[in-house]
Write an enzyme that holds these catalytic residues in place. Structure first.
Site, PDB file in Angstrom:
ATOM      1  N   SER A 286      21.053  17.720 152.606  1.00 59.80           N
ATOM      2  CA  SER A 286      19.695  17.695 152.058  1.00 59.80           C
ATOM      3  C   SER A 286      19.027  16.345 152.275  1.00 59.80           C
ATOM      4  O   SER A 286      19.693  15.314 152.424  1.00 59.80           O
ATOM      5  CB  SER A 286      19.730  17.999 150.561  1.00 59.80           C
ATOM      6  OG  SER A 286      20.343  19.229 150.320  1.00 59.80           O
TER       7      SER A 286
HETATM    8  N1  SAH Z   1      24.814  19.905 149.114  1.00 57.76           N
HETATM    9  C1  SAH Z   1      25.037  19.823 150.536  1.00 57.76           C
HETATM   10  C2  SAH Z   1      23.965  20.505 151.355  1.00 57.76           C
HETATM   11  C3  SAH Z   1      24.041  21.953 151.200  1.00 57.76           C
HETATM   12  S1  SAH Z   1      23.331  22.971 152.439  1.00 57.76           S
HETATM   13  C4  SAH Z   1      25.236  18.397 150.988  1.00 57.76           C
HETATM   14  O1  SAH Z   1      25.161  17.488 150.158  1.00 57.76           O
HETATM   15  O2  SAH Z   1      25.493  18.196 152.175  1.00 57.76           O
HETATM   16  C5  SAH Z   1      23.711  24.491 151.619  1.00 57.76           C
HETATM   17  C6  SAH Z   1      25.153  24.902 151.718  1.00 57.76           C
HETATM   18  O3  SAH Z   1      25.329  26.033 150.897  1.00 57.76           O
HETATM   19  C7  SAH Z   1      25.586  25.307 153.112  1.00 57.76           C
HETATM   20  O4  SAH Z   1      26.689  24.549 153.487  1.00 57.76           O
HETATM   21  C8  SAH Z   1      25.938  26.778 152.963  1.00 57.76           C
HETATM   22  O5  SAH Z   1      27.021  27.175 153.782  1.00 57.76           O
HETATM   23  C9  SAH Z   1      26.311  26.856 151.502  1.00 57.76           C
HETATM   24  N2  SAH Z   1      26.242  28.184 150.880  1.00 57.76           N
HETATM   25  C10 SAH Z   1      25.354  29.184 151.137  1.00 57.76           C
HETATM   26  N3  SAH Z   1      25.616  30.236 150.338  1.00 57.76           N
HETATM   27  C11 SAH Z   1      26.670  29.883 149.545  1.00 57.76           C
HETATM   28  C12 SAH Z   1      27.400  30.548 148.508  1.00 57.76           C
HETATM   29  N4  SAH Z   1      27.113  31.793 148.125  1.00 57.76           N
HETATM   30  N5  SAH Z   1      28.411  29.880 147.933  1.00 57.76           N
HETATM   31  C13 SAH Z   1      28.734  28.617 148.307  1.00 57.76           C
HETATM   32  N6  SAH Z   1      28.088  27.960 149.287  1.00 57.76           N
HETATM   33  C14 SAH Z   1      27.067  28.573 149.890  1.00 57.76           C
END
Ligand code: SAH
Length: 239
Positions: free
Chosen positions: A88
Site C-alpha cells: 500500500s
Molecule cells: N498489507 C499489505 C498490502 C496488501 S495488498 C502490505 O503491507 O504489503 C492486499 C493483499 O490481500 C494481497 O496480498 C492479497 O493477496 C491479499 N488478500 C486478498 N484476499 C484475501 C483474503 N480473503 N484473505 C487474506 N488475504 C487476502
C-alpha cells in the site's frame, strides 16, 4: 556474535572488503534519508500519531518491495509485489495505522499480509500482530522477510482472512488491506469491545472508502466513512 564481528572487521579491511562495506553503509544512509523525507511528507499530509511516524521512520520499506523497485521504496505510492498484489501507499498505511490508535501490547489482526510491511509497522509500535494472506507464496515470502528483518514475532498464516483468526480472537484492532462490498461478519465478531476495525469498503474495481468501525463496551457497532481509496479485492474462498 560480538567477538566474531570485532574479528571480522579488521579482516575485511585487510582483504580490501571495506570499500564494499562502506558502499553498503552509504546506500543504507541514503535510504534512511529518503525514509525520513517520506515521514516528513506524511506529517505535512496530516499524520500526527507519534508512534506511527516513529515506526515508519524505522521500518526499511525498500526491503519489502521487489529488488528492482528498491529505488522507489520511499515514493508515496503503492508498488506491485506480484500475484496481483500491491504494497500500500505509505500515506494509506499511516492513516490506517493511526486510525486504530495502536499501543504497545495491543492485539492486532491484519487481513492481507502482502509484503508484510504493514505488519512490520505494527510490530515496530509494539503491537502483537496476527496476519493472514490468501496467496501462499506471498505468505511464505512475507514470513521469511519479517523474520530476516527482525519482525519475527508477527504470526503469519496462509488462509482466507474473510474468516478471521478465531483461535486468537478477540482482537483490539483489525486492519483489512483489501477491499470488499461489505465487512466480513466473522471480523466484526472477532473485534473486542472498545475495538476498532479499518477496512476499504466499496466496489472492488470502483469507488471505495476507508471505513472505521468502532465497537463500544456493550458490543454495539458504529461506522464512519474516512476517505476514498483504491485497494486490490478481498478474495473469498478462492486462491
Ligand atoms: N498489507 C499489505 C498490502 C496488501 S495488498 C502490505 O503491507 O504489503 C492486499 C493483499 O490481500 C494481497 O496480498 C492479497 O493477496 C491479499 N488478500 C486478498 N484476499 C484475501 C483474503 N480473503 N484473505 C487474506 N488475504 C487476502
Amino acid at each position: 556474535m560480538t567477538s566474531l564481528r570485532t574479528l571480522a572487521w579488521p579482516l575485511c579491511a585487510l582483504l580490501g572488503a571495506a570499500p564494499g562495506a562502506r558502499a553498503q553503509d552509504s546506500t543504507d544512509a541514503r535510504f534512511q534519508a529518503l525514509r525520513l523525507a517520506l515521514v516528513d511528507t506524511l506529517r505535512h499530509h496530516g499524520i500526527t500519531h507519534a508512534a506511527t511516524l516513529a515506526a515508519m521512520e524505522s521500518v526499511p520499506r525498500h526491503l519489502f518491495v521487489p529488488a528492482e523497485l528498491r529505488e522507489w521504496g520511499y515514493a508515496d505510492r503503492p508498488l506491485p509485489i506480484g500475484y496481483g498484489a500491491t504494497i500500500s501507499q505509505p500515506y494509506i498505511v499511516a492513516i490506517m495505522t493511526q486510525t486504530i490508535r495502536p499501543r504497545s501490547g495491543m492485539r492486532v489482526l491484519e487481513v492481507g499480509t502482502g509484503s508484510g510491511y504493514q505488519a512490520a509497522v505494527l510490530q515496530a509500535i509494539g503491537c502483537r500482530v496476527w496476519t493472514i494472506e490468501i496467496v501462499e507464496e506471498l505468505a511464505d515470502s512475507a514470513r521469511s522477510r519479517l523474520l530476516r528483518l527482525g519482525y519475527g514475532q508477527v504470526q503469519v498464516r496462509h488462509g482466507d482472512g474473510y474468516l478471521g483468526w478465531p483461535e486468537e480472537a478477540p482482537f483490539d484492532a483489525i486492519l483489512v488491506t483489501a477491499a470488499a462490498g461489505s465487512i466480513p461478519p466473522a471480523l466484526l465478531e472477532q473485534l473486542a469491545p472498545r475495538g476498532r476495525l479499518v477496512m476499504p469498503v466499496g466496489d472492488p474495481g470502483g469507488v471505495q472508502f476507508l471505513e472505521l468501525v468502532e465497537k463500544d463496551a456493550a458490543g454495539r457497532v458504529s461506522r464512519r466513512r474516512l476517505e476514498p481509496v483504491q485497494f486490490v479485492p478481498l478474495r473469498h474462498g478462492t486462491r
